[in-house]
Design a protein around this motif. Structure first.
Motif, mmCIF file in Angstrom:
data_model
loop_
_atom_site.group_PDB
_atom_site.id
_atom_site.type_symbol
_atom_site.label_atom_id
_atom_site.label_comp_id
_atom_site.label_asym_id
_atom_site.label_seq_id
_atom_site.Cartn_x
_atom_site.Cartn_y
_atom_site.Cartn_z
ATOM 1 N N VAL A 142 0.835 -1.206 0.000
ATOM 2 C CA VAL A 142 0.000 0.000 0.000
ATOM 3 C C VAL A 142 0.871 1.258 0.000
ATOM 4 N N LEU A 143 1.925 1.260 0.816
ATOM 5 C CA LEU A 143 2.799 2.437 0.878
ATOM 6 C C LEU A 143 3.450 2.732 -0.464
ATOM 7 N N LEU A 144 3.726 1.704 -1.241
ATOM 8 C CA LEU A 144 4.364 1.899 -2.541
ATOM 9 C C LEU A 144 3.349 2.148 -3.653
ATOM 10 N N LEU A 145 2.343 1.291 -3.753
ATOM 11 C CA LEU A 145 1.384 1.402 -4.855
ATOM 12 C C LEU A 145 0.538 2.664 -4.760
ATOM 13 N N TRP A 146 0.184 3.056 -3.548
ATOM 14 C CA TRP A 146 -0.672 4.224 -3.351
ATOM 15 C C TRP A 146 0.119 5.430 -2.876
ATOM 16 N N ASN A 147 1.405 5.433 -3.171
ATOM 17 C CA ASN A 147 2.238 6.556 -2.723
ATOM 18 C C ASN A 147 1.705 7.876 -3.268
ATOM 19 N N LYS A 425 -5.370 17.197 -4.001
ATOM 20 C CA LYS A 425 -4.071 16.929 -3.377
ATOM 21 C C LYS A 425 -4.184 16.863 -1.865
ATOM 22 N N VAL A 426 -5.061 17.679 -1.287
ATOM 23 C CA VAL A 426 -5.225 17.660 0.167
ATOM 24 C C VAL A 426 -5.826 16.323 0.611
ATOM 25 N N LEU A 427 -6.888 15.880 -0.063
ATOM 26 C CA LEU A 427 -7.538 14.626 0.318
ATOM 27 C C LEU A 427 -6.625 13.427 0.096
ATOM 28 N N LEU A 428 -5.915 13.411 -1.047
ATOM 29 C CA LEU A 428 -5.009 12.297 -1.319
ATOM 30 C C LEU A 428 -3.905 12.207 -0.275
ATOM 31 N N MET A 429 -3.348 13.359 0.077
ATOM 32 C CA MET A 429 -2.264 13.321 1.063
ATOM 33 C C MET A 429 -2.791 12.935 2.442
ATOM 34 N N LEU A 430 -3.965 13.436 2.807
ATOM 35 C CA LEU A 430 -4.534 13.061 4.097
ATOM 36 C C LEU A 430 -4.783 11.554 4.164
ATOM 37 N N MET A 431 -5.327 10.989 3.094
ATOM 38 C CA MET A 431 -5.595 9.554 3.073
ATOM 39 C C MET A 431 -4.309 8.755 3.212
ATOM 40 N N PHE A 432 -3.295 9.118 2.428
ATOM 41 C CA PHE A 432 -2.037 8.366 2.489
ATOM 42 C C PHE A 432 -1.363 8.550 3.849
ATOM 43 N N THR A 433 -1.347 9.771 4.361
ATOM 44 C CA THR A 433 -0.664 10.039 5.634
ATOM 45 C C THR A 433 -1.360 9.339 6.790
ATOM 46 N N LEU A 434 -2.691 9.409 6.816
ATOM 47 C CA LEU A 434 -3.424 8.757 7.900
ATOM 48 C C LEU A 434 -3.226 7.249 7.859
#
Length: 517
Positions: A142-147, A425-434
């Motif tokens: 997940v960390l790689l594919l959804w980076n 970009k805000v939503l994508l980063m929040l999803m990945f970071t959370l």
């Protein structure tokens, strides 16, 4: 990882591939025109004109193997939409051209999917781990594919980084599996696709020399000099030279090697990119600007006599220092070498561990990012993605990953500057970071950041609020348009430098999990 244990991987891969299709009609940067123009150059012109063509400002400046890659892609464009291959069609972005180029990025990402799967096979699973969602291999996938960085840089901004990082990760996986010749071949191919990966070439060189060419160690772990294998060195050299000849050979035979190299290494572009990458030179430039403004206010400097670039509102490519000494390419090279030298020495003394190699690779990429000449902000992904492999196996590395990925990803925000892409970009980063925080915290059973590190990340939230919401509404929005970029670059550079130092401390202490074969 057993084959039965990876039944979830195809579904995860399909999901991210379909998700990428949602961005086909999104904003794209000038990099879209760069690659369209390269398609036109390689398709329309004879080989001896590829690195001389300059009718567009977006000249071909990648190694020849990537030019061959563009030539291959142009064959599909010739069948589906020939107008995009006309050199005269500058800034051409018809719906058909956009669809074709977007799909080429998604399709070439298949190599990245395969590389991630191979990396997951190299991860040691925790004993008694039955829940798939909490396995290190799943978290890594997940960390790689959804980076977040790859998603916005490749599938919105537009580039082919997924394909390139697929080659890198596959090379790393082969070394972790002790398939060193295959790993060396893949890395040689990668260097001839994009020369930015020279950042990590020293780590590859030391690791292969010490772990592959020297076949035995003494009882105290030191190198046994008599075990050096000239046959293995010849095999490595043959692989590298063969790939380089296939890539550069035609241009060498035509006497065009100097022209090609002048395109690959354009030192006249200046110390920093248009948007300062968050590195040491951003802080250096910021200090110079501060001293300049202070000098003007104290009437020690005359504003009319200052170089234009040091006082205007834009962050231009060529930055001339006013108070501090100007930095030249040899200075950046020296600083880079000094910054990675301890990591290379440490790897020489601990060569048999794949984690030592990976840690050295990270330090080389970050050292080059922090001290290199004309560094692009997107180069931070060269550290974030490989660090994912260590983050799922080592608690300390997981904390560094959270700090580096959050800071590095936020530093990419200025790449998407249109209002329509702000919520994306805000939503994508929040999803990945959370997800990163939640999954790694559960994997390592507890908090991973120190209080000052958490406070620093809270500062990123405040910085985002000020730059994206408050500043545009303030009176300074029109007068100082460069200020949000400057603040982002300077603040993120502090976090990335801190991560670099923490990684160094971790390597020099030898803080790593049991060695893998």
């Amino acid at each position: 990882m057993a084959a039965a244990d990876s039944s979830w991987f195809p579904a995860l891969s399909l999901g991210v591939s379909l998700f990428k299709c949602l961005f086909i009609s999104a904003y794209h940067s000038t990099d879209f025109e760069v690659h369209r123009n390269w398609l036109a150059i390689t398709h329309s012109l004879p080989l001896d004109r590829w690195y001389h063509e300059n009718s567009s400002e977006w000249t071909l400046d990648y190694p020849p193997l990537f030019a061959w890659f563009e030539l291959a892609l142009s064959q599909g464009a010739r069948l589906l939409h020939p107008p995009m291959l006309l050199l005269s069609n500058l800034n051409y972005s018809s719906p058909e051209a956009v669809l074709y180029q977007r799909l080429t990025v998604i399709c070439t990402d298949l190599l990245f999917l395969y590389a991630v799967r191979e990396c997951c096979r190299c991860v040691q699973e925790q004993k008694g781990s039955r829940d798939v969602l909490n396995r290190p291999s799943f978290v890594l996938a997940v960390l790689l594919l959804w980076n977040f960085g790859l998603l916005i840089v490749d599938h919105i901004h537009f580039q082919y980084n997924g394909f390139l990082f697929g080659v890198l990760l596959l090379s790393v996986a082969k070394h972790m599996q002790s398939l060193h010749l295959q790993g060396a071949l893949l890395f040689a191919v990668l260097l001839n696709l994009k020369h930015i990966f020279l950042y990590v070439a020293p780590a590859y060189g030391v690791y292969l020399l010490r772990s592959y060419c020297f076949t035995q160690d003494n009882s105290d772990g030191s190198v046994r000099w008599r075990s050096f294998s000239f046959l293995r060195l010849a095999a490595l050299g043959g692989i590298v030279l063969s790939v380089c000849f296939l890539s550069f050979g035609p241009f060498i035979l035509m006497g065009q090697l100097p022209q090609v190299l002048s395109r690959l290494f354009p030192f006249k572009r200046g110390l920093c990119h248009a948007y300062w990458a968050p590195n040491v030179w951003a802080l250096y430039n910021g200090l110079d600007k501060t001293l300049t403004l202070l000098g003007v206010r104290l009437q020690l400097l005359q504003e009319a006599e200052l170089p234009k670039a040091s006082m205007t509102g834009g962050l231009v490519q060529e930055f001339q220092h006013t108070v501090l000494p100007s930095v030249t390419p040899p200075v950046t090279l020296l600083c880079t070498v000094l910054s990675i030298l301890p990591a290379l020495v440490s790897l020489w003394h601990r060569p048999r561990s794949a984690q030592s190699f990976l840690r050295c690779l990270l330090l080389c990429s970050l050292g080059s990012f922090l001290f290199g000449w004309h560094v692009h902000e997107k180069a931070v992904l060269l550290a974030i993605l490989p660090l994912s492999l260590l983050a799922v196996q080592n608690r300390e590395d997981a904390g560094i990953f959270l700090l580096l990925s959050t800071t590095g990803h936020y530093s990419l925000f200025p790449l998407l500057f249109t209002c329509a892409e702000l919520p994306i970009k805000v939503l994508l980063m929040l999803m990945f970071t959370l997800y990163s925080f939640s999954a790694l915290r559960h994997l390592h059973r507890g908090p991973l950041l120190l209080p000052p590190e958490t406070l620093y990340l809270v500062g990123l939230l405040l910085l985002s609020l000020c730059c994206d919401v408050l500043f545009p509404l303030s009176p300074w929005g029109a007068r100082l348009p460069f200020l949000p970029l400057l603040a982002t670059s300077l603040y993120c550079s502090l976090g990335i430098i801190y991560c670099f130092l923490r990684l160094y401390c971790s390597m020099l202490r030898g803080a790593e999990r049991p060695k893998q074969p």
